[in-house]
Design a protein around this motif. Structure first.
Motif, short mmCIF file in Angstrom:
data_model
loop_
_atom_site.label_atom_id
_atom_site.label_comp_id
_atom_site.label_asym_id
_atom_site.label_seq_id
_atom_site.Cartn_x
_atom_site.Cartn_y
_atom_site.Cartn_z
N PRO A 131 0.80 -1.23 0.00
CA PRO A 131 0.00 0.00 0.00
C PRO A 131 0.83 1.28 0.00
CG PRO A 131 -0.17 -1.15 2.11
CD PRO A 131 0.48 -2.09 1.16
N LEU A 132 1.99 1.27 0.65
CA LEU A 132 2.81 2.48 0.67
C LEU A 132 3.60 2.63 -0.62
CD1 LEU A 132 3.98 2.63 4.39
CD2 LEU A 132 2.14 3.88 3.27
N SER A 149 1.70 6.83 -6.81
CA SER A 149 0.71 7.89 -7.04
C SER A 149 1.34 9.28 -6.94
CB SER A 149 -0.44 7.74 -6.04
OG SER A 149 -1.39 8.78 -6.21
N ILE A 150 2.21 9.47 -5.95
CA ILE A 150 2.89 10.76 -5.78
C ILE A 150 3.72 11.10 -7.02
CG2 ILE A 150 4.75 11.92 -4.51
CD1 ILE A 150 3.69 10.50 -1.98
N ARG A 196 2.84 15.35 -7.64
CA ARG A 196 2.41 16.11 -6.47
C ARG A 196 3.48 17.09 -6.02
NH1 ARG A 196 0.87 13.44 -0.57
NH2 ARG A 196 0.77 15.41 0.60
N PHE A 197 4.75 16.71 -6.15
CA PHE A 197 5.85 17.60 -5.76
C PHE A 197 6.76 17.90 -6.95
CE2 PHE A 197 4.76 15.01 -1.98
CZ PHE A 197 4.28 16.03 -1.17
N GLY A 198 6.14 17.95 -8.12
CA GLY A 198 6.91 18.19 -9.34
C GLY A 198 7.50 16.90 -9.86
N SER A 201 11.92 0.76 -11.25
CA SER A 201 11.49 1.00 -12.64
C SER A 201 9.97 1.08 -12.72
CB SER A 201 12.02 -0.10 -13.56
OG SER A 201 13.44 -0.05 -13.63
N TRP A 202 9.29 0.27 -11.92
CA TRP A 202 7.83 0.34 -11.86
C TRP A 202 7.37 1.72 -11.38
CZ3 TRP A 202 4.72 0.63 -7.32
CH2 TRP A 202 3.35 0.44 -7.53
N MET A 203 8.05 2.27 -10.38
CA MET A 203 7.69 3.60 -9.89
C MET A 203 8.02 4.68 -10.90
SD MET A 203 8.36 3.76 -5.76
CE MET A 203 10.10 3.37 -5.80
#
Length: 321
Positions: free
Chosen positions: A128-129, A135-136, A141-143, A191-193
């Motif tokens: 979940p994290l 998502s961020i 969300r922060f550029g 890589s997924w992120m």
């Protein structure tokens, strides 16, 4: 499309991870579970009478499983996956897909001919994290994400205290061991992120520890992505005090995820935000991964998803070889 709980399902290998998958399938209501083992040993945590165990691989011709989960030592994964997809069986294979990239094209070809799904079990994608971090990044969300650094260090002898670590696949080159492949979760998750595969990479291996293994026990990777994101991944299983962290630098924030504390800390010029998951249970990642895999098998065509998983694994295996 919902699947019948009476569908024949196969688990190949019944070590600790194999038993975990059996338990998850049973918890989801599946009752027709078959287990291929190379030796007919008693199961540790599963009632032996609740599954059908066999040692002759050709018995799958009679069982005709709908899907299989491969949980054997790494060096056996690819050949077993090929044998399954040739028979039209969908495959969830424990990470990594193999210990070398040779043979992936054959697996891809066979899977395409039978429309069999091949999914690689990097369950960290279901944390979940990790989903929050993804998502961020995606929402900017922060550029823009600029760079990252990950660190995962644990002590191999502590993983399975009930067995001699020197006999484990992780300790043996011939079984596909080594820290890079064994802990390749982090090579996958970054890589997924980021949302793309690395364009270039550098690697160094560490053989200095006193562990009695014939593989590297430490590994460091430097990665560069087409978008310009750069990152470092450090892995070892000689560290007696466990540490597992993920640090991400954005245009407007510095974000840290501490895996063992189940906590994300977001630091900006305006303050600090903490996101926690205090009731996190590791097994939920495996459970959701199984649900996702079985759902994916019902797609009218599995080719594009299989190709994606195999392309990602091909890069990881090239990085580690």
């Amino acid at each position: 499309m919902s699947l019948s709980t009476q569908l024949p399902l196969l688990v190949i290998g019944a070590g600790s991870i194999g038993e975990r998958h059996i338990e998850i399938l049973q918890s989801l209501g599946y009752q027709n579970i078959h287990v291929y083992r190379q030796r007919m040993l008693p199961l540790r945590n599963i009632q032996n009478e609740s599954v059908h165990c066999f040692t002759d691989f050709h018995e799958i011709e009679v069982i005709k499983p709908y899907a299989t989960i491969i949980c054997t030592p790494t060096a056996q994964h690819l050949a077993q996956a090929v044998e399954c997809v040739k028979r039209g069986v969908h495959v969830l294979v424990e990470k990594p897909l193999a210990n070398h990239p040779e043979g992936i094209q054959e697996l891809k070809k066979e899977a395409a001919q039978t429309n069999s799904l091949v999914q690689v079990a990097y369950m960290l994608r279901y944390h979940p994290l990790m989903l929050q971090l993804k998502s961020i990044i995606d929402d900017k969300r922060f550029g823009n994400l600029l760079s990252f650094s990950t660190y995962w260090g644990e002590y191999l002898p502590d993983w399975h205290p009930w067995e001699d670590y020197r006999d484990s696949y992780a300790a043996k080159r011939e079984l596909g061991g080594g820290v890079a492949l064994t802990l390749s979760h982090d090579l996958d998750i970054v890589s997924w992120m980021v949302g793309e595969l690395p364009l270039r990479w550098q690697r160094s291996y560490n053989y200095r520890s006193k562990l009695e293994v014939n593989v590297e026990s430490g590994a460091s990777f430097l990665l560069e992505y087409p978008s310009g994101v750069t990152g470092a991944v450090q892995l070892n299983y000689y560290q007696k005090v466990p540490k597992r962290t993920y640090e991400l630098v954005f245009d407007d924030a510095f974000v840290t995820f501490d895996y063992f504390q189940n906590k994300i800390i977001i630091q900006t010029l305006y303050g600090v935000e903490t996101i926690e998951e205090p009731r996190f249970e590791r097994n939920k990642m495996f459970r959701q991964q199984t649900i996702d895999f079985l759902k994916n098998t019902t797609l009218s065509s599995t080719a594009s998803l299989t190709e994606q998983y195999l392309r990602e694994s091909d890069v990881i295996l090239k990085m580690c070889n």
